[in-house]
Design an enzyme around this catalytic site. Structure first.
Site, PDB file in Angstrom:
ATOM      1  N   HIS A  33       1.736   4.596  -2.720  1.00 29.04           N
ATOM      2  CA  HIS A  33       1.747   6.062  -2.541  1.00 29.04           C
ATOM      3  C   HIS A  33       3.099   6.636  -2.993  1.00 29.04           C
ATOM      4  O   HIS A  33       3.165   7.642  -3.697  1.00 29.04           O
ATOM      5  CB  HIS A  33       1.567   6.418  -1.062  1.00 29.04           C
ATOM      6  CG  HIS A  33       0.148   6.351  -0.566  1.00 29.04           C
ATOM      7  ND1 HIS A  33      -0.872   7.084  -1.126  1.00 29.04           N
ATOM      8  CD2 HIS A  33      -0.423   5.669   0.473  1.00 29.04           C
ATOM      9  CE1 HIS A  33      -2.009   6.846  -0.458  1.00 29.04           C
ATOM     10  NE2 HIS A  33      -1.763   5.985   0.508  1.00 29.04           N
ATOM     11  N   GLU A  67      -5.158   7.730  -2.780  1.00 29.93           N
ATOM     12  CA  GLU A  67      -5.577   6.465  -2.180  1.00 29.93           C
ATOM     13  C   GLU A  67      -5.888   5.430  -3.270  1.00 29.93           C
ATOM     14  O   GLU A  67      -5.708   4.228  -3.060  1.00 29.93           O
ATOM     15  CB  GLU A  67      -6.802   6.733  -1.296  1.00 29.93           C
ATOM     16  CG  GLU A  67      -7.012   5.753  -0.178  1.00 29.93           C
ATOM     17  CD  GLU A  67      -5.833   5.585   0.775  1.00 29.93           C
ATOM     18  OE1 GLU A  67      -4.933   6.447   0.845  1.00 29.93           O
ATOM     19  OE2 GLU A  67      -5.799   4.540   1.445  1.00 29.93           O
ATOM     20  N   HIS A 100       0.832  -1.210   0.000  1.00 26.49           N
ATOM     21  CA  HIS A 100       0.000   0.000   0.000  1.00 26.49           C
ATOM     22  C   HIS A 100       0.871   1.266   0.000  1.00 26.49           C
ATOM     23  O   HIS A 100       0.740   2.130  -0.873  1.00 26.49           O
ATOM     24  CB  HIS A 100      -0.909  -0.036   1.231  1.00 26.49           C
ATOM     25  CG  HIS A 100      -1.822   1.144   1.370  1.00 26.49           C
ATOM     26  ND1 HIS A 100      -3.156   1.107   1.026  1.00 26.49           N
ATOM     27  CD2 HIS A 100      -1.600   2.411   1.805  1.00 26.49           C
ATOM     28  CE1 HIS A 100      -3.708   2.294   1.244  1.00 26.49           C
ATOM     29  NE2 HIS A 100      -2.781   3.111   1.724  1.00 26.49           N
ATOM     30  N   GLU A 101       1.762   1.361   0.969  1.00 23.48           N
ATOM     31  CA  GLU A 101       2.563   2.593   1.109  1.00 23.48           C
ATOM     32  C   GLU A 101       3.515   2.781  -0.071  1.00 23.48           C
ATOM     33  O   GLU A 101       3.745   3.913  -0.512  1.00 23.48           O
ATOM     34  CB  GLU A 101       3.329   2.603   2.440  1.00 23.48           C
ATOM     35  CG  GLU A 101       2.441   2.580   3.695  1.00 23.48           C
ATOM     36  CD  GLU A 101       1.425   3.720   3.784  1.00 23.48           C
ATOM     37  OE1 GLU A 101       1.661   4.796   3.191  1.00 23.48           O
ATOM     38  OE2 GLU A 101       0.374   3.523   4.429  1.00 23.48           O
TER      39      GLU A 101
HETATM   40 ZN    ZN Z   1      -3.130   5.238   1.946  1.00 29.08          ZN
END
Ligand code: ZN
Length: 499
Positions: free
Chosen positions: A267, A293, A263-264
């Site tokens: 980003h 997101e 997830h990170e």
């Molecule tokens: Zn996030």
């Protein structure tokens, strides 16, 4: 002044503010990762001073006059003009607030945060309630200063996801409710997959060895990215070539750190792949909370929870944990990491029930600002909605209304973007799958092909174009919630044998 002189002043101003921003960002990362706590008071005082300096730079009347002239000047590069317009709009939002009220709100949100933390620890909503009420009243007043025709809550929504209106979110969440609630209820009754093998001892040292291999697979390159550890994983950056992520290892669950990392890094890759011409400018940042997101969730769920992703990575994980995963087939592992069951805590929710946690927050926020819901008795409203939509009830408010920090600092309108991001991601994924064989890329250690697609269609633009426009550019059509709901229905019906 001539346009040329104004542009020179603008460039100097950009450089100066990016220097302060970089310092504040690094100090912030340091504080959350490795800085010794005894130095907090010394550090916080200097950080506050630097923030004040940055505020003065941003609201300097001379630069505002320059921005005002430049935003409509003929003969300037359209990229530069877009950046100037965004800065100008931001400045207007801030300048309409009397400075003493701005400072008073900062101070109130600090007190409110402390009260929230104490309330959560003591499991007592009544400690936080008066602060929440005060924060809401203060936000109504501050947002009321804006020169805008939008209803108050819509002004807040617009700050996080420009262009999204209450009517848009109403339609979005109505569809979530109509199509997902019956499916969630059916799955709650269905036979759950065996997943006890995930919850045993997985030594953290060994998890870190696997993580190095995973980071290489994700193309999180040490020349521009660095991963650290924190209580709550996050991503921060100073420019496209300095992106930091964090994760959290749990000794009795290896997939927590894995999926938070995917997830990170999603980003971080977004920031890394932005056009380097936008470095140090507002254009280099992701366009909206929902869009940011969407990129992290696309990586985590739409790539990271697929059979193809694990066809490559599962043998590596098994190599590090031969006894824990002995006899656990890839198929059993995939069922376990995609398990869905209604729960109380948003941050631990699975992909299917997650948007319902957001739906509940959206309905409450809307009610708080149109006057139909009050802060008094709000814990009861919260529990009733969890009971109604997910069939679960918090034993105490720390896993109910007090679980999230957002409202203590006055962040209203932010939550809805979490669900919106997942829905954007579904549409991007559909387009990516149309363009090339994503599963083959994932199976053959070519995650870079997926990141290359995202760079070309989304990342490189930064916030040069509005989110909805990027969606159309990348997918050929405007936002359609049904792509997301079709994906969830299909995936979970298959996983639970409901078809
Ligand atoms: Zn996030």
């Amino acid at each position: 002044m001539t346009t040329e002189e104004n542009l020179k002043k603008y460039q100097e101003w950009l450089f100066r503010r990016s220097a302060y921003q970089m310092a504040l960002s690094i100090i912030g990362i340091d504080k959350l990762t490795v800085a010794p706590p005894a130095g907090n008071a010394y550090r916080d005082a200097r950080t506050a001073y630097l923030s004040g300096e940055l505020f003065s730079i941003d609201t300097d009347p001379e630069i505002l006059a320059v921005l005002k002239e430049l935003k409509d000047a003929p003969d300037i590069d359209e990229d530069i003009r877009k950046g100037i317009q965004l800065y100008y709009e931001e400045a207007q939002k801030r300048l309409c607030i009397p400075k003493e009220e701005y400072v008073a709100f900062e101070e109130l949100s600090n007190r409110s945060y402390d009260a929230w933390l104490e309330a959560k620890q003591k499991k007592d909503y009544s400690i936080f309630e008066p602060y929440l009420k005060e924060v809401i009243e203060a936000q109504k007043k501050l947002y009321g200063y804006r020169d805008s025709d939008l209803p108050l809550y819509e002004r807040m929504l617009d700050d996080y996801e420009p262009g999204m209106r209450i009517a848009d979110y109403d339609a979005f969440f109505a569809a979530v409710k109509e199509r997902l609630l019956p499916l969630i209820a059916r799955i709650a009754e269905a036979k759950q997959p065996e997943d006890s093998f995930l919850y045993q001892n997985y030594p953290i040292d060994e998890q870190k060895k696997f993580m190095d291999e995973l980071l290489a697979y994700l193309r999180f390159d040490p020349s521009w990215g660095y991963q650290n550890e924190t209580e709550h994983p996050f991503t921060s950056w100073t420019c496209e070539n300095d992106c930091r992520t964090t994760t959290k290892y749990l000794a009795d669950n290896p997939v927590s750190a894995i999926f938070s990392t995917v997830h990170e890094v999603g980003h971080a890759t977004y920031e890394h792949q932005c056009d380097p011409r936008y470095d140090g400018m507002v254009l280099s940042e992701g366009i909206s909370s929902g869009m940011h997101e969407s990129q992290s969730r696309l990586c985590e769920n739409y790539l990271g929870r697929t059979d193809a992703f694990w066809a490559y990575n599962y043998p590596l994980l098994q190599k590090h944990f031969p006894s824990q995963l002995a006899g656990v087939s890839l198929e059993a592992f995939m069922k376990a990491v995609n398990k869905s069951s209604p729960s109380l805590v948003r941050t631990e929710a699975d992909e299917l029930t997650y948007p319902v946690h957001i739906l509940i927050r959206y309905e409450i926020e809307k009610g708080l600002f149109d006057g139909s819901i009050s802060t008094e008795g709000l814990d009861g409203v919260w529990n009733a909605k969890y009971r109604e939509y997910l069939g679960v009830e918090a034993k105490d408010p720390s896993e109910g209304i007090l679980q999230d920090v957002h409202w203590s600092g006055g962040s209203f309108g932010y939550f809805p973007t979490y669900a919106l991001g997942s829905a954007f991601a579904a549409q991007f994924m559909e387009a990516m799958r149309h363009d090339f064989d994503v599963d083959r890329a994932l199976r053959t250690n070519r995650y870079d092909l997926c990141m290359g697609w995202l760079k070309e269609h989304i990342h490189r633009y930064g916030c040069r174009y509005p989110a909805q426009e990027i969606l159309i550019k990348a997918t050929g059509r405007s936002f359609d919630v049904n792509v997301y709901l079709d994906y969830l229905e299909d995936k979970y019906s298959r996983l639970y044998g409901l078809k």
